[in-house]
Design a protein around this motif. Structure first.
Motif, mmCIF file in Angstrom:
data_model
loop_
_atom_site.group_PDB
_atom_site.id
_atom_site.type_symbol
_atom_site.label_atom_id
_atom_site.label_comp_id
_atom_site.label_asym_id
_atom_site.label_seq_id
_atom_site.Cartn_x
_atom_site.Cartn_y
_atom_site.Cartn_z
ATOM 1 N N GLN A 144 0.797 -1.492 0.034
ATOM 2 C CA GLN A 144 -0.013 0.095 -0.061
ATOM 3 C C GLN A 144 0.855 1.270 0.121
ATOM 4 O OE1 GLN A 144 -3.289 0.901 2.930
ATOM 5 N NE2 GLN A 144 -1.852 2.095 3.744
ATOM 6 N N ASN A 145 1.935 1.179 0.813
ATOM 7 C CA ASN A 145 2.663 2.432 0.915
ATOM 8 C C ASN A 145 4.025 2.339 0.245
ATOM 9 O OD1 ASN A 145 0.831 3.389 2.732
ATOM 10 N ND2 ASN A 145 1.612 2.412 4.438
ATOM 11 N N ALA A 146 4.089 1.774 -0.802
ATOM 12 C CA ALA A 146 5.528 1.455 -1.570
ATOM 13 C C ALA A 146 6.043 2.661 -2.140
ATOM 14 C CB ALA A 146 5.341 0.264 -2.308
ATOM 15 N N LYS A 147 5.057 3.516 -2.614
ATOM 16 C CA LYS A 147 5.484 4.559 -3.345
ATOM 17 C C LYS A 147 5.704 5.850 -2.434
ATOM 18 C CE LYS A 147 5.480 2.749 -7.465
ATOM 19 N NZ LYS A 147 6.948 2.489 -7.872
ATOM 20 N N THR A 148 5.329 5.801 -0.830
ATOM 21 C CA THR A 148 5.489 6.903 -0.155
ATOM 22 C C THR A 148 6.938 7.405 0.035
ATOM 23 O OG1 THR A 148 6.076 5.366 1.787
ATOM 24 C CG2 THR A 148 3.554 6.147 1.165
ATOM 25 N N GLU A 149 6.956 8.327 0.414
ATOM 26 C CA GLU A 149 8.484 9.266 0.447
ATOM 27 C C GLU A 149 9.183 8.643 1.463
ATOM 28 O OE1 GLU A 149 10.364 13.235 2.454
ATOM 29 O OE2 GLU A 149 8.497 13.625 1.224
ATOM 30 N N TYR A 150 8.668 8.143 2.512
ATOM 31 C CA TYR A 150 9.472 7.553 3.705
ATOM 32 C C TYR A 150 9.985 6.232 3.437
ATOM 33 C CZ TYR A 150 10.647 6.111 8.466
ATOM 34 O OH TYR A 150 11.401 5.518 9.570
ATOM 35 N N LEU A 151 9.119 5.354 2.633
ATOM 36 C CA LEU A 151 9.434 3.835 2.324
ATOM 37 C C LEU A 151 10.791 4.203 1.168
ATOM 38 C CD1 LEU A 151 6.692 1.329 2.870
ATOM 39 C CD2 LEU A 151 8.847 1.743 4.261
ATOM 40 N N GLU A 152 10.492 5.051 0.421
ATOM 41 C CA GLU A 152 11.300 5.083 -0.808
ATOM 42 C C GLU A 152 12.656 5.222 -0.609
ATOM 43 O OE1 GLU A 152 9.491 7.359 -3.923
ATOM 44 O OE2 GLU A 152 8.540 5.649 -5.039
ATOM 45 N N ARG A 153 12.977 5.946 0.562
ATOM 46 C CA ARG A 153 14.198 6.625 0.811
ATOM 47 C C ARG A 153 15.181 5.311 1.581
ATOM 48 N NH1 ARG A 153 14.579 9.454 6.984
ATOM 49 N NH2 ARG A 153 16.718 9.121 6.149
ATOM 50 N N PHE A 154 14.349 4.255 1.756
ATOM 51 C CA PHE A 154 15.242 3.106 2.158
ATOM 52 C C PHE A 154 15.457 2.009 1.104
ATOM 53 C CE2 PHE A 154 13.023 4.786 6.237
ATOM 54 C CZ PHE A 154 14.258 5.175 6.668
ATOM 55 N N GLY A 155 14.896 2.238 -0.118
ATOM 56 C CA GLY A 155 15.407 1.409 -1.296
ATOM 57 C C GLY A 155 14.832 -0.008 -1.325
ATOM 58 N N LEU A 156 13.376 -0.299 -0.898
ATOM 59 C CA LEU A 156 12.953 -1.404 -0.789
ATOM 60 C C LEU A 156 12.526 -1.729 -2.306
ATOM 61 C CD1 LEU A 156 12.330 -0.779 2.420
ATOM 62 C CD2 LEU A 156 10.386 -1.800 2.156
ATOM 63 N N ASN A 157 12.497 -1.060 -3.114
ATOM 64 C CA ASN A 157 11.948 -1.121 -4.409
ATOM 65 C C ASN A 157 10.821 -2.263 -4.627
ATOM 66 O OD1 ASN A 157 14.240 0.289 -5.243
ATOM 67 N ND2 ASN A 157 15.625 -1.251 -4.815
ATOM 68 N N GLY A 158 9.858 -2.198 -3.857
ATOM 69 C CA GLY A 158 8.879 -2.582 -3.945
ATOM 70 C C GLY A 158 8.797 -4.229 -3.054
ATOM 71 N N ALA A 159 9.838 -4.400 -2.470
ATOM 72 C CA ALA A 159 9.912 -5.734 -1.699
ATOM 73 C C ALA A 159 8.881 -5.600 -0.373
ATOM 74 C CB ALA A 159 11.250 -5.876 -1.155
ATOM 75 N N THR A 160 8.169 -6.934 -0.453
ATOM 76 C CA THR A 160 7.260 -6.707 0.985
ATOM 77 C C THR A 160 7.507 -7.825 1.723
ATOM 78 O OG1 THR A 160 5.708 -8.260 -0.608
ATOM 79 C CG2 THR A 160 5.507 -5.928 -0.524
ATOM 80 N N ASP A 161 8.896 -8.499 1.641
ATOM 81 C CA ASP A 161 9.041 -9.683 2.683
ATOM 82 C C ASP A 161 9.873 -8.981 4.020
ATOM 83 O OD1 ASP A 161 12.360 -10.174 2.296
ATOM 84 O OD2 ASP A 161 11.358 -9.102 0.633
ATOM 85 N N ARG A 162 9.885 -9.823 4.866
ATOM 86 C CA ARG A 162 10.362 -9.343 6.337
ATOM 87 C C ARG A 162 11.904 -9.000 6.092
ATOM 88 N NH1 ARG A 162 7.365 -13.094 10.780
ATOM 89 N NH2 ARG A 162 5.702 -13.956 9.466
ATOM 90 N N GLU A 163 12.683 -10.161 5.565
ATOM 91 C CA GLU A 163 14.035 -9.993 5.653
ATOM 92 C C GLU A 163 14.255 -8.543 5.011
ATOM 93 O OE1 GLU A 163 12.192 -12.519 4.657
ATOM 94 O OE2 GLU A 163 12.709 -13.890 6.394
#
Length: 595
Positions: free
Chosen positions: A47-66
């Motif tokens: 849901q929040n993949a494109k938010t400023e906060y998450l994008e700064r950490f470079g998840l690149n759409g990943a949703t897994d715990r690790e």
């Protein structure tokens, strides 16, 4: 006994089909806790993949715990303040959440003691409201016939403000009571209350309390449960009754309303409710004129089956006085929640206050736990906590908080299926609390320093101090023990100066405390008790006699152990109270600490 057509739940026999569905969902969630947690985290990150906060950490759409744990840091409120400040001032871009922020929920608990501002989305509020149905289903397992009567609950709202960006900022319960879900909820025989909505939504606390108490008296034989949000709130209501029973009886007898009730909406709604009832008035007078208050709840409301109040954490100090007023009625502590998130429910709501444990709801947020008793900073997943260990709660929510340290310390007491159960131990770093106020050690130290300035001209200093939250009186108040060094015995500080020291301390405490003093009247005047010289050395000697190390001994900044309090109180040479009220203004816009 099995009710025809309804399959018994592992938790017990449901009262009806609706309860059966709620309880079955609870069983499903707790049997599959880890998979629910995995799903919740995936939904939040998607849901929040494109938010400023998450994008700064470079998840690149990943949703897994690790990936989430390796890239997203653990944070505190102070870490998020720059982002919150932008939303506060009107930035509507997707900073934390892809969904629009609908309001700020305010709470206490920052390092500066001021109210936190939690951005929230409408969908999250709706998710929380569904928990109320589960609570009813659980209570029905333990108390039969709750659909045959009413609840007398003392609910209140506080004034809300608007941020510069135009969003409402208000406490979570004010938000809920103003919501359509609460105001326009469909009729449910298990949720009928005595208070008219107009009384709950009245901002004048006296008028609101008066009408709610009056309606509770008019429906006294129908009341099956009685409560408030916090134990302190219910005690305030009983104290109000003690102070106002004569006027309430005077209104009941002829069916007229006290002229102090000036709110037009209240007068209109009461015109159709309040009818002459001399018999009820005589009963109230008979029960109250002797000023004997033991068991007053069960005497006035004889069909009450339990009290519904939060009695964990700082509220545990009010259990004895509630037992006194209620003749030992059970106290149902049903839910564990905060402005950030709803966390869990008590599956045994009538358990003793000292035995209350909450089962975490794995569908509400993604939960992690920071161990308190070892040096490891590695967070533990919900299903991996250990019985007997204490943890600080860390949450990731649908509104966009990620790996956020809530500040609550919990102890694992067991498991229901695969879902852990926790006992609330304390707020992290909180020293004193009477109601919703939270005062930590640093804040108390600052208040002591501020008050000490008044002693300088008398060449007097505070040698040592400690404190205690005194709840034996209503309203409860802070007690500060001072040991003074008076350099000039011919010019000691006067009683007036020491009284002013009390007020100076109150002026230094946070706005939540000052609101409790000035507006809510939930906190009494701060008291300083000056003790004899050498008292704190005696306190240390006592601690060492009980096994404390002389090398590691520190003066406790808060005392609760009865022998220590008794030692201090037997050494008191003078007592002083705040001569007035500290400054507090309801007109102030909510501000961000440090801004």
């Amino acid at each position: 006994m099995e009710i025809s057509g309804l399959k018994p739940s592992q938790l017990g026999q449901p009262a009806n089909e609706k309860d059966a569905k709620e309880l079955e969902l609870m069983e499903e969630m707790t049997r599959n806790t880890d998979s629910f947690q995995e799903k919740v985290l995936s939904e939040i990150l998607s849901q929040n993949a494109k938010t400023e906060y998450l994008e700064r950490f470079g998840l690149n759409g990943a949703t897994d715990r690790e990936t989430f744990k390796s890239k997203v840091p653990i944070v505190t409120y102070e870490d998020l303040q720059p982002y919150i400040h932008r939303i506060f001032n009107g930035d509507r871009s997707p900073i934390f959440c892809s969904l629009p922020i609908s309001e700020f929920l305010t709470s206490s608990g920052t390092s500066a003691g001021e109210r936190k501002l939690m951005p929230i989305v409408q969908e999250e509020l709706e998710r929380r409201q569904k928990v109320s149905n589960l609570l009813v289903s659980i209570l029905n397992l333990y108390v039969a016939g709750l659909d045959k009567g009413k609840g007398l609950y003392f609910y209140f709202i506080k004034a809300e403000t608007r941020t510069p960006g135009g969003l409402p900022a208000r406490p979570v319960l004010t938000s809920y009571y103003n919501s359509d879900h609460f105001k326009n909820q469909p009729k449910n025989p298990y949720k009928v209350i005595t208070s008219p909505i107009e009384a709950i939504l009245c901002l004048d606390s006296f008028q609101s309390m008066y009408i709610q108490m009056l309606c509770g008296l008019l429906n006294r034989l129908e009341v099956l449960r009685l409560g408030a949000v916090f134990a302190s709130g219910l005690i305030r209501a009983i104290k109000f009754f003690q102070l106002n029973w004569k006027q309430l009886a005077s209104d009941v007898s002829p069916g007229t309303l006290d002229p102090r009730i000036t709110d037009e909406g209240l007068r209109i709604v009461m015109s159709s409710i309040l009818k002459p009832s001399p018999e009820l008035a005589s009963f109230i007078v008979k029960e109250c004129q002797g000023e004997k208050w033991k068991g007053i709840i069960t005497r006035i409301w004889p069909n009450t089956k339990y009290l519904e109040v939060i009695v964990t954490g700082a509220m545990a100090q009010y259990v004895p006085i509630l037992e006194f007023y209620s003749a030992g009625l059970p106290m149902a502590c049903t839910v564990y929640a905060s402005s950030e998130c709803f966390f869990g429910v008590n599956l045994k709501p009538l358990s003793k206050p000292s035995e209350v444990s909450y089962t975490i709801l794995p569908n509400m947020a993604y939960f992690e736990f920071l161990p308190c008793n070892n040096s490891s900073s590695r967070l533990v997943d919900l299903t991996d906590v250990l019985v007997g260990e204490e943890y600080e709660l860390v949450v990731t929510t649908y509104s966009g908080l990620c790996r956020y340290r809530v500040g609550d310390i919990l102890r694992v007491t067991g498991f229901h299926n695969s879902a852990p159960q926790f006992k609330f131990i304390r707020r992290k770093d909180v020293l004193l609390s009477i109601d919703s106020d939270k005062t930590n050690e640093a804040e108390l130290q600052t208040a002591i320093e501020s008050a000490s300035e008044l002693l300088f001209e008398f060449n007097t200093t505070v040698v040592e101090y400690t404190s205690h939250a005194d709840t034996k009186t209503i309203s409860g108040h802070y007690v500060i023990y001072w040991e003074l060094m008076v350099m000039d015995p011919f010019n000691p500080p006067s009683e007036e100066i020491l009284d002013r020291c009390c007020l100076a301390m109150e002026e230094s405490l946070n706005s939540v405390y000052r609101q409790g003093r000035v507006s809510d009247h939930s906190i009494g005047a701060l008291e300083i008790r000056v003790v004899k010289n050498g008292t704190f050395e005696e306190l240390m000697d006592y601690a060492i006699s009980r096994g404390a190390s002389i090398n590691q001994y520190k003066v406790p900044r808060c005392v609760t152990f009865p022998p220590m309090m008794e030692l201090l109180d037997t050494r008191v040479i003078s007592t002083h109270f705040s001569p007035g009220l500290p400054h507090w203004s309801p007109e102030r816009r909510p501000t961000l600490p440090g801004k």
